[in-house]
Each structure stands twice: as C-alpha cells, then as structure tokens.
Motif scaffolding. Structure first.
Motif, PDB file in Angstrom:
ATOM      1  N   LEU A 252       0.867  -1.176   0.000  1.00 43.22           N
ATOM      2  CA  LEU A 252       0.000   0.000   0.000  1.00 43.22           C
ATOM      3  C   LEU A 252       0.900   1.221   0.000  1.00 43.22           C
ATOM      4  O   LEU A 252       1.746   1.366   0.894  1.00 43.22           O
ATOM      5  CB  LEU A 252      -0.892   0.011   1.247  1.00 43.22           C
ATOM      6  CG  LEU A 252      -1.757   1.252   1.443  1.00 43.22           C
ATOM      7  CD1 LEU A 252      -2.953   1.211   0.480  1.00 43.22           C
ATOM      8  CD2 LEU A 252      -2.247   1.364   2.889  1.00 43.22           C
ATOM      9  N   PRO A 253       0.777   2.118  -0.976  1.00 39.58           N
ATOM     10  CA  PRO A 253       1.612   3.326  -0.977  1.00 39.58           C
ATOM     11  C   PRO A 253       1.481   4.073   0.347  1.00 39.58           C
ATOM     12  O   PRO A 253       0.377   4.209   0.896  1.00 39.58           O
ATOM     13  CB  PRO A 253       1.047   4.144  -2.144  1.00 39.58           C
ATOM     14  CG  PRO A 253       0.434   3.121  -3.059  1.00 39.58           C
ATOM     15  CD  PRO A 253      -0.128   2.068  -2.152  1.00 39.58           C
ATOM     16  N   TRP A 254       2.601   4.545   0.865  1.00 42.83           N
ATOM     17  CA  TRP A 254       2.595   5.144   2.197  1.00 42.83           C
ATOM     18  C   TRP A 254       1.609   6.298   2.312  1.00 42.83           C
ATOM     19  O   TRP A 254       0.984   6.489   3.361  1.00 42.83           O
ATOM     20  CB  TRP A 254       4.000   5.625   2.582  1.00 42.83           C
ATOM     21  CG  TRP A 254       4.562   6.720   1.723  1.00 42.83           C
ATOM     22  CD1 TRP A 254       5.382   6.582   0.648  1.00 42.83           C
ATOM     23  CD2 TRP A 254       4.330   8.131   1.870  1.00 42.83           C
ATOM     24  NE1 TRP A 254       5.690   7.812   0.103  1.00 42.83           N
ATOM     25  CE2 TRP A 254       5.064   8.783   0.843  1.00 42.83           C
ATOM     26  CE3 TRP A 254       3.595   8.910   2.763  1.00 42.83           C
ATOM     27  CZ2 TRP A 254       5.066  10.175   0.682  1.00 42.83           C
ATOM     28  CZ3 TRP A 254       3.589  10.291   2.612  1.00 42.83           C
ATOM     29  CH2 TRP A 254       4.314  10.912   1.587  1.00 42.83           C
ATOM     30  N   ASN A 255       1.416   7.065   1.223  1.00 42.70           N
ATOM     31  CA  ASN A 255       0.554   8.242   1.333  1.00 42.70           C
ATOM     32  C   ASN A 255      -0.933   7.891   1.391  1.00 42.70           C
ATOM     33  O   ASN A 255      -1.771   8.738   1.692  1.00 42.70           O
ATOM     34  CB  ASN A 255       0.823   9.216   0.189  1.00 42.70           C
ATOM     35  CG  ASN A 255       0.479   8.637  -1.178  1.00 42.70           C
ATOM     36  OD1 ASN A 255       0.313   7.432  -1.340  1.00 42.70           O
ATOM     37  ND2 ASN A 255       0.382   9.520  -2.170  1.00 42.70           N
ATOM     38  N   GLN A 256      -1.260   6.603   1.137  1.00 42.78           N
ATOM     39  CA  GLN A 256      -2.656   6.167   1.189  1.00 42.78           C
ATOM     40  C   GLN A 256      -3.011   5.453   2.502  1.00 42.78           C
ATOM     41  O   GLN A 256      -4.092   4.873   2.619  1.00 42.78           O
ATOM     42  CB  GLN A 256      -2.965   5.255   0.000  1.00 42.78           C
ATOM     43  CG  GLN A 256      -2.851   5.940  -1.346  1.00 42.78           C
ATOM     44  CD  GLN A 256      -3.746   7.173  -1.428  1.00 42.78           C
ATOM     45  OE1 GLN A 256      -4.908   7.153  -1.011  1.00 42.78           O
ATOM     46  NE2 GLN A 256      -3.195   8.269  -1.945  1.00 42.78           N
ATOM     47  N   LEU A 257      -2.116   5.502   3.469  1.00 46.69           N
ATOM     48  CA  LEU A 257      -2.310   4.748   4.709  1.00 46.69           C
ATOM     49  C   LEU A 257      -3.633   5.088   5.390  1.00 46.69           C
ATOM     50  O   LEU A 257      -4.408   4.198   5.761  1.00 46.69           O
ATOM     51  CB  LEU A 257      -1.142   5.022   5.664  1.00 46.69           C
ATOM     52  CG  LEU A 257      -1.223   4.361   7.035  1.00 46.69           C
ATOM     53  CD1 LEU A 257      -1.284   2.853   6.906  1.00 46.69           C
ATOM     54  CD2 LEU A 257      -0.037   4.788   7.899  1.00 46.69           C
ATOM     55  N   LEU A 258      -3.923   6.373   5.564  1.00 45.73           N
ATOM     56  CA  LEU A 258      -5.132   6.763   6.290  1.00 45.73           C
ATOM     57  C   LEU A 258      -6.397   6.445   5.487  1.00 45.73           C
ATOM     58  O   LEU A 258      -7.402   6.008   6.063  1.00 45.73           O
ATOM     59  CB  LEU A 258      -5.091   8.252   6.633  1.00 45.73           C
ATOM     60  CG  LEU A 258      -3.909   8.726   7.486  1.00 45.73           C
ATOM     61  CD1 LEU A 258      -4.078  10.193   7.848  1.00 45.73           C
ATOM     62  CD2 LEU A 258      -3.746   7.888   8.742  1.00 45.73           C
ATOM     63  N   ASN A 259      -6.336   6.663   4.189  1.00 42.86           N
ATOM     64  CA  ASN A 259      -7.507   6.332   3.364  1.00 42.86           C
ATOM     65  C   ASN A 259      -7.829   4.844   3.437  1.00 42.86           C
ATOM     66  O   ASN A 259      -9.001   4.456   3.511  1.00 42.86           O
ATOM     67  CB  ASN A 259      -7.262   6.754   1.907  1.00 42.86           C
ATOM     68  CG  ASN A 259      -7.298   8.260   1.712  1.00 42.86           C
ATOM     69  OD1 ASN A 259      -8.095   8.957   2.321  1.00 42.86           O
ATOM     70  ND2 ASN A 259      -6.406   8.766   0.873  1.00 42.86           N
ATOM     71  N   TYR A 260      -6.795   4.015   3.405  1.00 40.98           N
ATOM     72  CA  TYR A 260      -7.029   2.567   3.424  1.00 40.98           C
ATOM     73  C   TYR A 260      -7.530   2.112   4.790  1.00 40.98           C
ATOM     74  O   TYR A 260      -8.463   1.298   4.887  1.00 40.98           O
ATOM     75  CB  TYR A 260      -5.758   1.814   3.046  1.00 40.98           C
ATOM     76  CG  TYR A 260      -6.010   0.359   2.714  1.00 40.98           C
ATOM     77  CD1 TYR A 260      -6.578  -0.005   1.494  1.00 40.98           C
ATOM     78  CD2 TYR A 260      -5.701  -0.648   3.618  1.00 40.98           C
ATOM     79  CE1 TYR A 260      -6.818  -1.331   1.177  1.00 40.98           C
ATOM     80  CE2 TYR A 260      -5.930  -1.977   3.317  1.00 40.98           C
ATOM     81  CZ  TYR A 260      -6.493  -2.312   2.099  1.00 40.98           C
ATOM     82  OH  TYR A 260      -6.733  -3.629   1.792  1.00 40.98           O
ATOM     83  N   LEU A 261      -6.943   2.635   5.846  1.00 41.22           N
ATOM     84  CA  LEU A 261      -7.425   2.282   7.184  1.00 41.22           C
ATOM     85  C   LEU A 261      -8.857   2.767   7.393  1.00 41.22           C
ATOM     86  O   LEU A 261      -9.652   2.107   8.079  1.00 41.22           O
ATOM     87  CB  LEU A 261      -6.506   2.861   8.260  1.00 41.22           C
ATOM     88  CG  LEU A 261      -5.151   2.176   8.420  1.00 41.22           C
ATOM     89  CD1 LEU A 261      -4.380   2.787   9.567  1.00 41.22           C
ATOM     90  CD2 LEU A 261      -5.304   0.679   8.633  1.00 41.22           C
ATOM     91  N   GLU A 262      -9.177   3.908   6.836  1.00 42.92           N
ATOM     92  CA  GLU A 262     -10.562   4.391   6.899  1.00 42.92           C
ATOM     93  C   GLU A 262     -11.501   3.358   6.276  1.00 42.92           C
ATOM     94  O   GLU A 262     -12.575   3.053   6.826  1.00 42.92           O
ATOM     95  CB  GLU A 262     -10.677   5.721   6.152  1.00 42.92           C
ATOM     96  CG  GLU A 262     -12.007   6.417   6.326  1.00 42.92           C
ATOM     97  CD  GLU A 262     -11.963   7.563   7.326  1.00 42.92           C
ATOM     98  OE1 GLU A 262     -13.012   8.198   7.534  1.00 42.92           O
ATOM     99  OE2 GLU A 262     -10.895   7.835   7.894  1.00 42.92           O
ATOM    100  N   ALA A 263     -11.098   2.766   5.163  1.00 45.19           N
ATOM    101  CA  ALA A 263     -11.921   1.746   4.515  1.00 45.19           C
ATOM    102  C   ALA A 263     -12.042   0.503   5.375  1.00 45.19           C
ATOM    103  O   ALA A 263     -13.144  -0.058   5.542  1.00 45.19           O
ATOM    104  CB  ALA A 263     -11.329   1.393   3.153  1.00 45.19           C
ATOM    105  N   VAL A 264     -10.927   0.046   5.936  1.00 47.85           N
ATOM    106  CA  VAL A 264     -10.934  -1.154   6.781  1.00 47.85           C
ATOM    107  C   VAL A 264     -11.880  -0.976   7.961  1.00 47.85           C
ATOM    108  O   VAL A 264     -12.729  -1.833   8.253  1.00 47.85           O
ATOM    109  CB  VAL A 264      -9.508  -1.470   7.282  1.00 47.85           C
ATOM    110  CG1 VAL A 264      -9.547  -2.547   8.371  1.00 47.85           C
ATOM    111  CG2 VAL A 264      -8.617  -1.923   6.138  1.00 47.85           C
TER     112      VAL A 264
END
Length: 599
Positions: A252-264
C-alpha cells in the motif's frame, strides 16, 4: 521525539478540564454512574477489584525524562489506597489463601507503582477517584493523557521499540505512527466501534511489534520499483479466539495509509457484530467472511479515492512536518569514569543480553530489566522512575522507550558510556542480564488487582522468578518467552509465549492451563503462532513443578545449541505434555530441584 504543537497542548488541557467538570458533577451526585462511566473510560479510568485503575498512553513507546518524572510523581503522591481499602484487599487475599490450601503465597499488596504493559501503556492501581482530575492535569502538563486507552475505539498505537534506530530498518515508522495517532484521536466516526481496535506498526525486517497479533498490523516495505509502502494485515487478536491476521495488502503506498485504514474500519464498523462482545472483534468478521471482507474493504477504498477525493492522503509536506520531530538528538557522551571490571563475567553477560546494536555504529541500545525478585514483572516505583529519568538524561539524550516485554530501553547510548551506565543500572537493580531469558517473563496484574481475572498472575511469576535465580542455569536454558495471563482476555499475551500460562476458574478456585509453542513473529520464534494446551489445568502450587518438568524435557531432547522453541517444534508436544502431566502427581519441590540441578 514528537513535540506537541500549541493546538495539541490546548487540546489535552481542555480535555483534562472537561473531565474535571464531569468528575465534580459525578461526585456531587448530579451525573449518575451510568452516564459518567463512558466518560471516564474514554480518558483511561477503569474501576477494578479494589480501586480505580488509570491507564496512561505512551504512543509508540517513546517517553521523555520529564514524562518519566511525572509518572514517578503520580506513583509517589497519588497511587496510595486508604488504610481501610488496603486492609480490605489484604483480607480478601488472605481468605483466598485459606480457601485453597497449598496455593502460592499471595504477595503483600503494594502501592506507589506504575506498571508497564505489553502495549506501551503505564497503569496505576490505587489512585482514588476524587484525585483523578488532579492526575489528568499533571499528565497534560507533560504532554500525556489517558485518551483512548479504553473503550470501543482505536486504542494507543503500538510500535517496535527499536523504531528509528534498528540496523535492519526499511524506514522509520514513528512519523507514520504519529500521523496515525493524530488521525485516530477522537475520530468522530470511530468513537463507538463494535469493540476495541488495536494497531501495531514496524519498519524492521524482523517483526518486533507482534504485528500479526493485532487488529491491524503495518509493516514498512519497498516494492519492486523501490517505492515505500506498507504490507497490511488485518484480523489478528488473542482472547477466547487466538487468531493470526492474514495479509490483505502486500503493498500500500505510504501516502494512502489513512484512506485505506478508513476503509478497513468503516467495513468493520458496518458489519462487525454488536450483539455479542466475545464475537465483536474484527478478527471474527475477517475469519467469517474471508475474501468477501477483503473485497468490501477494496470497494470502500476505491470509493474513498474516487468519490470522496481521497481526503486523508498524506502529503509530502505533512510527512516532512512530522518527520522533523524525529530528527536524531544531539549525541554527547557522558564520559563518566567507572570502576567496573569490564572483563568480568557479569559485565560481559550484561553486554550480551541487555545491549543491542544501533544503526549508528558508535551507539548502542541498552535494555533495563524490570524483571526483578520482589517485584511484579513491569512494576516500577516512584524512586525507580525518577532514577531512570536521570539515566535517560545522562546517557540517552533524555529519552527512554517502553517495550512489548514490559521493560525499558535507552535508545541513544554511546558505546564508551556502557561501563558507567552498567554501574548505575546495577545499583538500581535494573542490570539483570536476563532479557530474553526465562525470567524475563510477561505477566498481567491478574486477580490481585483486575476484576476480570479468574486467577492471580503475580504469585506465579514470583514463584518462577524465585526458582530460577541461578544465572548459569538461565543461560543454559537459553531464550524462552514465558507469558502469563490471569484470564482469557490475554493481557499477558499467553497465546504467543513459547510457554503460556492462563489462569482459569474451576469451581470457584484458581487453576492454570499451560500452552506450548506460541510465537510473536520475532526472528527467533518465527511466524506468529498460537500455543497449544498441554492437558487439563493445574493448581497454582503445581505450576512451578510443571514448568520445571517441561524444561527438564527440553534439556534431554535438545540438540547442541538448539533453542527451546526449535526443540519443541522438532520433537513435537507429546514428550512435554507427558512430563507436564506427570509433574502433577510427583511434585519435586524447590529443594529437590536445586539439589538435582546443582549436583
């Protein structure tokens, strides 16, 4: 270390003031307990067996010397029960002792201590509720708090204690951990999840943060193109259903960490069970839904990127802003004279067990062992905390770190200062060369303090510590992770211990199950694995003999230089199980064992 901005400081001061107003209304009878309870839990205040318990957050384990001194003051001035309460607690333990003849002696109930947990929190067990707002103000004055150390929310962030200093590190995870802390603190959408939610992060090639045992585990990696990102695992946990998290994203690209965790967490928040507390953790949802869970996360993530415009994308500027707080401190050697014989076996053992390499060749990482005779694992009184603060100031640029194993490390020590540091640590009783060995055990407070516990952990830990004081024997046994939990909630992480001990209730009495073969994911232990139970439960008095029988079996079965966990996996559980169950009927006792092993 991260330094609070004016906004950060104002935020926790306002939070402390808000809590004081809530407490005053509660003590005046205006705010009923049912309404006050969720408010105090959101600030880390529990009601335990005898008194309130405070859990203080130490995000990703970093603690400054000034913060250690504040923790020492809390231990000394506020962690003090009334004489009436202390007598009640002692009489309760005495009654338990009388009801179970042969039970291990209960330790004297003590106070004036902070307790280091496996998740880099600090707990206090005797602070009167009416003093709790004063403690909140004191914590806020040194940029600390208890926010989100309780409740069905995103809890305090856990990280590798070698973050930013490990020689095997892909990248420093601390800036990302701090960004996660700021994003998750009082997140309005995730304040009332189905159950608590825990995240662990590491940047090392070796997993020193037990990431696959967490709701979400994050490991910094490079892809084939050399870009930095995260491997993301979801659905780990202990408790009644020990589960190892599967990796749902290799990169997962580092800059997308918060967006992806938001989805999880959105998927979990929507579909996680709320009808049964034991089945409400995300691990149950992941296990039940499998690929459908992953598909739902990916669909939500795509929606966040496309429809919402990826609102939580971490910018280069934001990463640089936070990273600037984690610059290398000014490193000045103390150059203190020492009378220690650096060739002595004691000093050489300490170097081998308690001192680790640093990414900077002139520095070392030094472990302070809080596994001492007469102390519960991870306990530190006010004077000791003050003394450690001074060690940090003298030898480690004013910084220490809490570890998963309930110890502290000093992360910025000059190699030339090791003799002087050893001399001072030894005077404090913190230089036992046992880190990673049998007596460096993990243990929760257990039934001595916790209202949820089925059995006590501290007497078991004390009995094993007393029995295995011979350093030659400990070194001969080698590296062994022994973890003790007082109940199935697994605060002592018994599932991941090479040897795990779990307190259970049996007809109103204390009994203990033994598990073997657990692993946390470290280099020695291998991939994260839950241990397996080796027979029916044992009485408290039998546990030390059972552990001894298991270790004697290891001695007879091992190949030269083979660690315990490797022998166990090679020969299987059966010889150890047979020995453990035989020890129930033929206890050897401390004297017989000592004679046999020293002859």
């Amino acid at each position: 270390m991260y330094q609070y901005s004016d906004f950060d400081q104002s935020f926790i001061e306002q939070r402390a003031a808000q809590y004081r107003e809530q407490l005053e209304r509660h003590l005046a009878g205006v705010l009923p307990d049912a309404e006050f309870r969720p408010l105090r839990l959101q600030n880390g205040w529990y009601l335990q067996r005898y008194a309130p318990m405070l859990r203080v957050a130490v995000p990703y384990g970093e603690v400054a010397s000034r913060q250690l001194r504040a923790l020492a003051r809390i231990a000394r001035e506020y962690d003090r029960p009334s004489e009436e309460l202390l007598q009640h607690a002692q009489s309760t333990q005495d009654a338990l002792q009388a009801a179970q003849p042969g039970t291990l002696s209960a330790p004297l109930l003590r106070y004036g201590y902070g307790h280091f947990t496996t998740r880099t929190n600090v707990q206090y067990n005797w602070i009167p509720l009416e003093k709790s707002a004063d403690v909140m103000d004191l914590l806020a004055s040194v940029q600390m708090h208890g926010i989100q150390t309780s409740g069905n929310c995103i809890r305090n962030l856990n990280a590798d204690d070698l973050a930013g200093i490990a020689p095997d590190e892909v990248a420093d995870p601390r800036p990302f951990a701090e960004i996660l802390r700021q994003w998750s603190t009082l997140h309005p959408e995730f304040a009332f999840l189905p159950r608590k939610f825990k995240i662990s992060i590491t940047g090392g090639m070796e997993d020193r943060a037990a990431t696959h045992w967490y709701d979400v585990g994050l490991k910094l990696v490079h892809n084939a193109a050399g870009e930095l990102g995260f491997a993301v695992s979801v659905g780990g946990g202990m408790g009644r259903t020990p589960t190892i998290s599967p990796t749902i994203r290799d990169f997962l690209p580092w800059n997308q960490l918060l967006n992806y965790l938001e989805a999880v967490i959105r998927v979990y928040n929507q579909y996680g069970r709320r009808d049964n507390a034991w089945k409400a953790r995300i691990k149950i949802l992941v296990k039940a839904e499998g690929q459908r869970f992953i598909d739902a996360v990916e669909a939500e993530y795509a929606s966040i990127l496309e429809q919402d415009g990826a609102p939580h994308t971490i910018t280069e500027a934001e990463l640089e802003r936070v990273t600037a707080c984690f610059v290398q401190p000014e490193l000045i050697a103390a150059n203190l004279a020492s009378e220690i014989d650096t060739g002595s076996p004691a000093y050489q053992r300490w170097l081998q067990r308690n001192v680790r390499p640093h990414r900077l060749p002139q520095l070392r990482v030094v472990g302070l062992s809080f596994k001492r005779p007469g102390f519960a694992p991870g306990d530190a009184d006010g004077d000791t905390l003050d003394a450690v603060a001074q060690l940090a100031d003298t030898f480690s640029a004013g910084e220490a770190r809490l570890t998963h194993e309930q110890n502290l490390v000093l992360p910025w020590v000059h190699a030339s200062d090791l003799p002087a540091l050893y001399e001072q640590a030894r005077a404090l009783g913190l230089a036992q060369p046992n880190i990673g060995l049998l007596t460096d055990m993990i243990a929760c407070p257990g039934g001595d303090f916790c209202a949820l516990a089925n059995a006590r952990s501290i007497p078991i830990a004390a009995a094993l510590t007393e029995r295995y004081q011979d350093l030659d024997e400990l070194w001969d046994l080698g590296e062994i992770d022994l973890h003790i939990s007082g109940c199935i909630n697994s605060c002592g992480h018994h599932h991941s211990g090479h040897i795990g001990i779990l307190g259970v209730d049996k007809d109103g009495k204390e009994w203990y199950q033994i598990t073997l073969g657990g692993a946390d994911g470290s280099q020695l232990s291998g991939p994260a694995t839950p241990g397996k139970v080796v027979g029916p439960s044992f009485s408290a008095a039998e546990v030390p003999d059972v552990i001894e029988a298991i270790l004697d079996t290891y001695r007879t079965q091992r190949d030269t230089g083979e660690p315990f966990i490797h022998t166990l996996r090679r020969v299987g559980l059966d010889p150890f199980k047979t020995a453990a169950n035989a020890a129930r009927h033929t206890p050897t006792g401390h004297t017989a064992r000592s004679e046999a092993t020293t002859a």
